[in-house]
Design a protein around this motif. Structure first.
Motif, PDB file in Angstrom:
ATOM      1  N   LEU A 124     -23.515 -14.292   3.627  1.00  0.00           N
ATOM      2  CA  LEU A 124     -22.759 -15.507   3.324  1.00  0.00           C
ATOM      3  C   LEU A 124     -23.651 -16.733   3.444  1.00  0.00           C
ATOM      4  O   LEU A 124     -23.588 -17.654   2.610  1.00  0.00           O
ATOM      5  N   ASN A 125     -24.506 -16.758   4.440  1.00  0.00           N
ATOM      6  CA  ASN A 125     -25.426 -17.890   4.590  1.00  0.00           C
ATOM      7  C   ASN A 125     -26.371 -17.974   3.396  1.00  0.00           C
ATOM      8  O   ASN A 125     -26.644 -19.066   2.870  1.00  0.00           O
ATOM      9  N   SER A 126     -26.880 -16.815   2.936  1.00  0.00           N
ATOM     10  CA  SER A 126     -27.799 -16.803   1.787  1.00  0.00           C
ATOM     11  C   SER A 126     -27.113 -17.286   0.520  1.00  0.00           C
ATOM     12  O   SER A 126     -27.673 -18.074  -0.250  1.00  0.00           O
ATOM     13  N   LEU A 127     -25.891 -16.827   0.287  1.00  0.00           N
ATOM     14  CA  LEU A 127     -25.144 -17.229  -0.907  1.00  0.00           C
ATOM     15  C   LEU A 127     -24.832 -18.724  -0.870  1.00  0.00           C
ATOM     16  O   LEU A 127     -24.932 -19.417  -1.886  1.00  0.00           O
ATOM     17  N   ALA A 128     -24.430 -19.206   0.300  1.00  0.00           N
ATOM     18  CA  ALA A 128     -24.122 -20.629   0.433  1.00  0.00           C
ATOM     19  C   ALA A 128     -25.373 -21.476   0.231  1.00  0.00           C
ATOM     20  O   ALA A 128     -25.323 -22.560  -0.368  1.00  0.00           O
TER      21      ALA A 128
END
Length: 441
Positions: free
Chosen positions: A139-143
């Motif tokens: 989720l951090n990477s996508l955000a």
């Protein structure tokens, strides 16, 4: 037998729901048919809101859409001012198509796919309830790729074993859900969340199970979460803004079930919150009821077909549905009450067992039901089928899934159309190589 919600026995001796004769519903819409008491659903939602208002706590109530999700249901939730909990791209898609405000949606699930996370990010939903380290990193990477900041809650397993069926316990230590409190996973997750560039940690979540009849488990969960809050403040300087205690409030399926009123659940939670956060700023308290909002509001109507007598043992009465529209008896040994809708005022004369029509010996809906003398063509109404019946319905034996109607103030509205035979084939394909096969001589 105690009827639910607006149900009553009318002057014709028929079961009536929402001011509509159930026998007329079976004729108009066919059977099996899910009938949802709209007034009762709204009253249950308002009961949670009103109970919290009396506590003086800052709160939010979200409907857990996994219990029953349709366009009309999402619209009803929006009208009543609740938030919405989704657990898949399908539930999120339904909510968005119903024009539910995305900022009031949060996304649950122990294995959200990258595509589901991306869908939630693009829709601008309010929160993700992060379930594991894989999701936290992804989720951090996508955000980061999207250049946005994402608000999250961390789902924890508080080590509370609710007194319910093994398959619907979720808060015990040995669970597929969440970060465990006892082995240090939660502290690692807090640290990783606070260090992530694109994640905004807003608080914690827990859910101890489903169909829970007492408040003690919720009290214990609050104690554990309050201790976690104190530890997170001491170690990381982080004070959660939101504490989501999940759902799991029990309902009445049969006469022996004794769920406590909604007000008692909320009052007990509020009392424990005040004790756990004495002298501190309390986080906003969230609940996510699903079954307790729609469960007792649902009734499934069936048409009686064949019967079979086993002398000295039992009488089987088969209906035109079964484990395809209600798999819960087969999955959880769930029990239900029922009434012969067109003979609702008559005195029971025989004991029957209600069988489904699917090719499984385990396809039994109810064992040992006392009813008037049953005949082919009678309408059987099974009560408290509003939660996890439509949502778990399937096409086993290529049976079509039933229609759903909302009833209120004498009006019946079709909210889900009955599947057609053509619907069963809409995704089927025959490979081209099979089209030219010569017939066997």
């Amino acid at each position: 037998m105690q009827l639910r919600g607006t149900s009553r026995i009318n002057e014709q001796g028929h079961l009536e729901i929402g001011g509509v004769d159930s026998v007329d519903l079976s004729r108009r819409f066919g059977t099996p048919l899910y009938v949802m008491d709209e007034q009762m659903i709204r009253e249950r939602m308002r009961a949670f809101i009103n109970a919290f208002r009396k506590t003086g706590l800052s709160f939010q109530v979200a409907y857990a859409s996994k219990a029953f999700s349709t366009l009309a249901m999402c619209r009803l939730v929006e009208e009543e001012g609740l938030y919405l909990d989704v657990v898949s791209d399908g539930e999120l898609y339904t909510a968005l198509k119903a024009n539910f405000p995305p900022e009031r949606i949060y996304f649950h699930g122990n294995n959200k796919t990258p595509e589901e996370l991306e869908m939630g990010l693009k829709a601008g939903i309010g929160w993700f309830v992060v379930d594991n380290f894989t999701e936290l990193s992804l989720l951090n990477s996508l955000a980061q790729r999207e250049g946005i900041t994402v608000r999250i809650l961390l789902r924890t397993t508080p080590g509370v074993e609710a007194h319910t069926h093994d398959y619907i316990q979720t808060g015990q230590e040995d669970s597929k859900f969440g970060f465990d409190l006892g082995n240090g996973q939660v502290k690692r997750a807090i640290q990783q969340s606070l260090q992530s560039e694109r994640l905004q940690l807003d608080g914690f979540h827990c859910h101890i199970g489903s169909q829970i009849f007492g408040a003690e488990g919720f009290r214990l969960a609050v104690q554990k979460m309050a201790a976690l809050t104190r530890e997170s403040r001491a170690v990381f300087g982080f004070h959660p803004r939101i504490l989501n205690l999940g759902g799991g409030f029990g309902i009445r399926y049969q006469a022996s079930d004794r769920p406590i009123p909604i007000e008692e659940y909320v009052s007990a939670i509020a009392e424990e919150i005040r004790a756990g956060f004495s002298g501190e700023t309390c986080p906003e308290i969230w609940l996510e009821p699903g079954r307790s909002i729609v469960g007792e509001a649902g009734t499934t109507l069936y048409r009686v077909g064949s019967t079979k007598e086993v002398p000295g043992i039992r009488k089987y009465v088969a209906v035109d549905g079964g484990m395809n529209d209600n798999p819960r008896p087969a999955l959880y040994q769930a029990t239900y009450e029922a009434i012969v809708a067109n003979r609702a005022a008559e005195t029971p004369q025989e004991r029957i067992s209600v069988a489904g029509k699917l090719c499984e010996s385990g396809d039994m809906l109810i064992w040992d039901l006392d009813v008037p003398k049953v005949e082919t063509g009678d309408v059987l109404a099974v009560l408290s089928t509003g939660a996890y019946n439509y949502s778990m319905a399937n096409n086993y034996n290529r049976l079509r899934r039933p229609a759903v109607v909302f009833v209120r103030d004498g009006q019946a509205d079709l909210v889900v159309q009955r599947e057609r035979l053509d619907d069963l084939l809409q995704n089927d394909r025959i490979p081209e190589r099979m089209m030219a096969v010569e017939p066997v001589e």
